[in-house]
Design an enzyme around this catalytic site. Structure first.
Site, mmCIF file in Angstrom:
data_model
loop_
_atom_site.group_PDB
_atom_site.id
_atom_site.type_symbol
_atom_site.label_atom_id
_atom_site.label_comp_id
_atom_site.label_asym_id
_atom_site.label_seq_id
_atom_site.Cartn_x
_atom_site.Cartn_y
_atom_site.Cartn_z
ATOM 1 N N GLY A 43 -4.507 1.909 -4.176
ATOM 2 C CA GLY A 43 -5.755 1.104 -3.537
ATOM 3 C C GLY A 43 -6.642 1.901 -3.013
ATOM 4 C CB ILE A 52 -5.565 4.361 1.665
ATOM 5 C CG1 ILE A 52 -6.539 3.597 2.754
ATOM 6 C CG2 ILE A 52 -5.211 5.743 2.556
ATOM 7 C CD1 ILE A 52 -5.418 2.998 3.928
ATOM 8 C CB SER A 74 -1.921 0.957 -9.856
ATOM 9 O OG SER A 74 -2.949 -0.005 -9.700
ATOM 10 N NE ARG A 75 -0.453 -5.837 -7.693
ATOM 11 C CZ ARG A 75 -0.460 -6.336 -6.321
ATOM 12 N NH1 ARG A 75 0.827 -6.543 -6.067
ATOM 13 N NH2 ARG A 75 -1.340 -6.272 -5.704
ATOM 14 N NE ARG A 129 2.127 -1.779 8.514
ATOM 15 C CZ ARG A 129 0.992 -1.443 8.586
ATOM 16 N NH1 ARG A 129 0.757 -0.142 8.594
ATOM 17 N NH2 ARG A 129 -0.176 -2.302 9.065
ATOM 18 C CD GLU A 149 5.017 2.248 13.443
ATOM 19 O OE1 GLU A 149 5.303 3.024 12.666
ATOM 20 O OE2 GLU A 149 3.841 1.596 13.649
ATOM 21 C CG HIS A 202 1.332 3.673 12.953
ATOM 22 N ND1 HIS A 202 1.910 2.520 12.439
ATOM 23 C CD2 HIS A 202 -0.132 3.443 12.285
ATOM 24 C CE1 HIS A 202 1.114 1.662 11.625
ATOM 25 N NE2 HIS A 202 0.166 2.152 11.521
ATOM 26 N N GLY A 260 -2.732 7.014 11.611
ATOM 27 C CA GLY A 260 -3.554 7.167 10.200
ATOM 28 C C GLY A 260 -5.148 6.797 10.536
HETATM 29 C C1 DGY Z 1 -3.628 -0.448 9.686
HETATM 30 O O1 DGY Z 1 -4.632 -0.581 9.637
HETATM 31 O O2 DGY Z 1 -2.894 -1.150 8.968
HETATM 32 C C2 DGY Z 1 -3.119 0.620 10.173
HETATM 33 O O3 DGY Z 1 -1.548 0.883 9.929
HETATM 34 C C3 DGY Z 1 -3.120 0.843 11.408
HETATM 35 O O4 DGY Z 1 -4.466 1.154 11.837
#
Ligand code: DGY
Length: 329
Positions: free
Chosen positions: A167, A169, A188-189, A249, A278, A296, A298
């Protein structure tokens, strides 16, 4: 003078009540405060406090740390129009329960694409070179001079890099690592022509990606459909020198299986930003070798978190003003 339509829409909006169930940065919160009645519960809000505060809300601002389910939606009541999740992922929101109550759900894509892809790269490099261990040894006074045997890791130059979930990211991560010069694989699908033409990336199935890659980066959403995608069997397909990175995740990986693979030298290294359950991560991660850990973070850049907050405000405002929100999920 007769009130204009715009004016009457605004007057209705001004009465709307927004409950930020935890925290929304000022960049978005202040926009909402200019137009609406806003209550913000803060980071330590408990579930009972959320349920009580939600009562009568027109909009709820949620985040990944708690469930937005039928109970919370019902606590808000029939006036609830929108749940604006402060994040791109929305596995914490029960979409069916929201739809059946006529509640729009929104998220914050794009704003965190660069930040998260860059963190995935940082974790990949930190894990591949065992930077956390090297730093810990240095701080603890265990550095006795240059030592050809110690703190050796893996190079990413020329490595085959596998992106699971291409996707936004994942695609940005692919772009960032393209300078390493090795082969690039993705799952990827649907085929991603841009990745194939610009980065000579090859679309393969998951098993092939896991068995061929030197670096594997996970960029999938959470939820039942992806739970423990990386389990004992998947780890068994990976090279014993492979580096596994997860900024998606925590539920994507079976934690115990990963910890055992690291402890038994069946995997090169791991870089993890997200964890099952978490913030209570499996203590095995704290003692496992060759692992780089982050809490977490990111999307945790100044730019990204502010922009995400502004998107939350734009989504809430649009729904409460009767317009289509920019980011309906
Ligand atoms: C999201 O946006 O889903 C991230 O994991 C947190 O920013």
């Amino acid at each position: 003078m007769a009130p204009s339509t715009t004016c009457s829409v605004r007057l209705v909006s001004e009465k709307s009540r927004i409950v930020i169930l935890r925290e929304l940065l000022a960049a978005g919160r202040e926009q909402l405060e200019e137009r609406f009645e806003v209550e913000s519960l803060g980071l330590d809000a408990t579930r009972p406090e959320m349920l009580a505060a939600a009562k009568g809300a027109d909009a709820l601002v949620s985040d990944l740390t708690f469930s937005v389910d039928g109970e919370l939606l019902d606590a808000a009541g029939p006036g609830l129009k929108v749940v604006a999740n402060y994040g791109v992922g929305y596995d914490n929101v029960d979409l069916e329960a929201s739809a059946s109550r006529g509640v729009t759900v929104t998220n914050t894509p794009d704003a965190l694409t660069n930040a998260t892809a860059e963190l995935a790269l940082a974790l990949a490099m930190a894990a591949a070179r065992d930077l956390p261990q090297a730093e810990e040894d240095l701080r603890a006074g265990r550095w006795k001079g240059w030592d050809p045997r110690r703190w050796r890791g893996f190079e990413l130059s020329g490595a085959t890099i596998g992106v699971v979930g291409a996707g936004r990211i994942g695609a940005r991560f692919m772009e960032l690592v393209s300078g390493f010069g090795g082969d690039r694989l993705y799952t990827s699908r649907s085929p991603k022509s841009e990745l194939e033409s610009r980065h000579a990336a090859e679309r393969v199935d998951l098993d092939e990606l896991l068995s061929r890659s030197d670096l594997i980066s996970l960029h999938l959403p959470g939820g039942a459909g992806t739970r423990h995608l990386i389990d004992e069997q998947a780890l068994g397909l990976m090279k014993p020198t492979a580096v596994l990175v997860n900024t998606g995740r925590g539920t994507l990986i079976d934690s115990k299986a990963l910890i055992h693979a690291l402890e038994e030298d069946r995997l090169g290294a791991a870089g993890l930003d997200v964890f099952e359950g978490e913030p209570a991560l499996d203590p095995g991660f704290l003692t496992a070798p060759r692992v780089a850990l982050a809490p977490h973070i990111g999307s945790a850049t100044y730019r990204s978190r502010d922009e995400m907050a502004r998107i939350v405000a734009a989504n809430v405002t649009a729904v409460l003003e009767g317009r289509e929100p920019p980011n309906r999920v």
